[in-house]
Enzyme design. Structure first.
Site, PDB file in Angstrom:
ATOM      1  N   CYS A 107      -6.360   2.029   5.653  1.00 17.65           N
ATOM      2  CA  CYS A 107      -6.994   0.776   6.058  1.00 17.65           C
ATOM      3  C   CYS A 107      -6.450   0.375   7.443  1.00 17.65           C
ATOM      4  CB  CYS A 107      -6.700  -0.313   5.026  1.00 17.65           C
ATOM      5  SG  CYS A 107      -4.979  -0.901   5.046  1.00 17.65           S
TER       6      CYS A 107
ATOM      7  N   CYS B  23      -2.607  -0.267   7.449  1.00 14.98           N
ATOM      8  CA  CYS B  23      -1.821   0.967   7.363  1.00 14.98           C
ATOM      9  C   CYS B  23      -1.961   1.802   8.635  1.00 14.98           C
ATOM     10  CB  CYS B  23      -2.236   1.759   6.129  1.00 14.98           C
ATOM     11  SG  CYS B  23      -1.784   0.923   4.594  1.00 14.98           S
TER      12      CYS B  23
ATOM     13  N   HIS C 253       0.845  -1.191   0.000  1.00 15.17           N
ATOM     14  CA  HIS C 253       0.000   0.000   0.000  1.00 15.17           C
ATOM     15  C   HIS C 253       0.885   1.248   0.000  1.00 15.17           C
ATOM     16  CE1 HIS C 253      -3.840  -1.982   1.825  1.00 15.17           C
ATOM     17  NE2 HIS C 253      -3.288  -2.736   0.878  1.00 15.17           N
TER      18      HIS C 253
ATOM     19  N   GLU D  87       0.850   3.895   1.774  1.00 18.50           N
ATOM     20  CA  GLU D  87       1.282   4.334   3.099  1.00 18.50           C
ATOM     21  C   GLU D  87       2.471   3.521   3.599  1.00 18.50           C
ATOM     22  OE1 GLU D  87      -1.831   3.551   2.056  1.00 18.50           O
ATOM     23  OE2 GLU D  87      -3.322   4.325   3.456  1.00 18.50           O
TER      24      GLU D  87
END
Length: 140
Positions: free
Chosen positions: A86, A89, A56, A58
């Site tokens: 999410c 993260c 991801h 992040e």
């Protein structure tokens, strides 16, 4: 807590990162980590490219920022991300000690607890949401 357009400036950078993800066929999420006026890391989703469910924006930006500082503690840093983080993260954000999160589009809802960073939701939300909606419309 906007300061002289700083949040918008860094969110625009995150949006550009999200567009790179979209161009590569990945979910258009982009992230930028800043400490003061220094960019520590910036990334976009690379889940499809790397075939890695943890790739991801992040997470990649946090790794870059830690490498930039030579320290996994990202105290006094702000994470700009186009979509609300999410749970995976969010956990990484807390572990990295990021002080502030600024995001565009809301999704799941960050859990509030004593260890949560300061949250600034909705910065440039229409632009961030439109990017996600356009991407998913094309898939269907």
């Amino acid at each position: 807590m906007l300061s002289n357009g700083k949040d918008e400036r860094y969110m625009l950078m995150a949006i550009r990162q999200a567009e790179l993800a979209q161009d590569a066929g990945d979910v258009p999420v982009g992230a930028v980590i800043v400490q003061g006026d220094r960019i520590l890391g910036q990334a976009h989703n690379q889940v499809e490219l790397l075939k890695d469910p943890t790739a991801h924006a992040e997470i990649i930006a946090i790794t870059q920022a830690a490498n930039t500082l030579g320290n996994w503690r990202l105290a006094d840093a702000t994470l700009y991300v186009t979509k609300e983080p999410c749970p995976m993260c969010s956990g990484a954000i807390r572990l990295a000690r990021i002080a502030r999160v600024v995001y565009g589009a809301s999704e799941i809802g960050l859990q509030n607890d004593a260890a949560a960073p300061e949250i600034e939701p909705g910065v440039m939300e229409p632009e961030c949401r439109s990017l996600l909606q356009t991407f998913f419309r094309k898939l269907r």
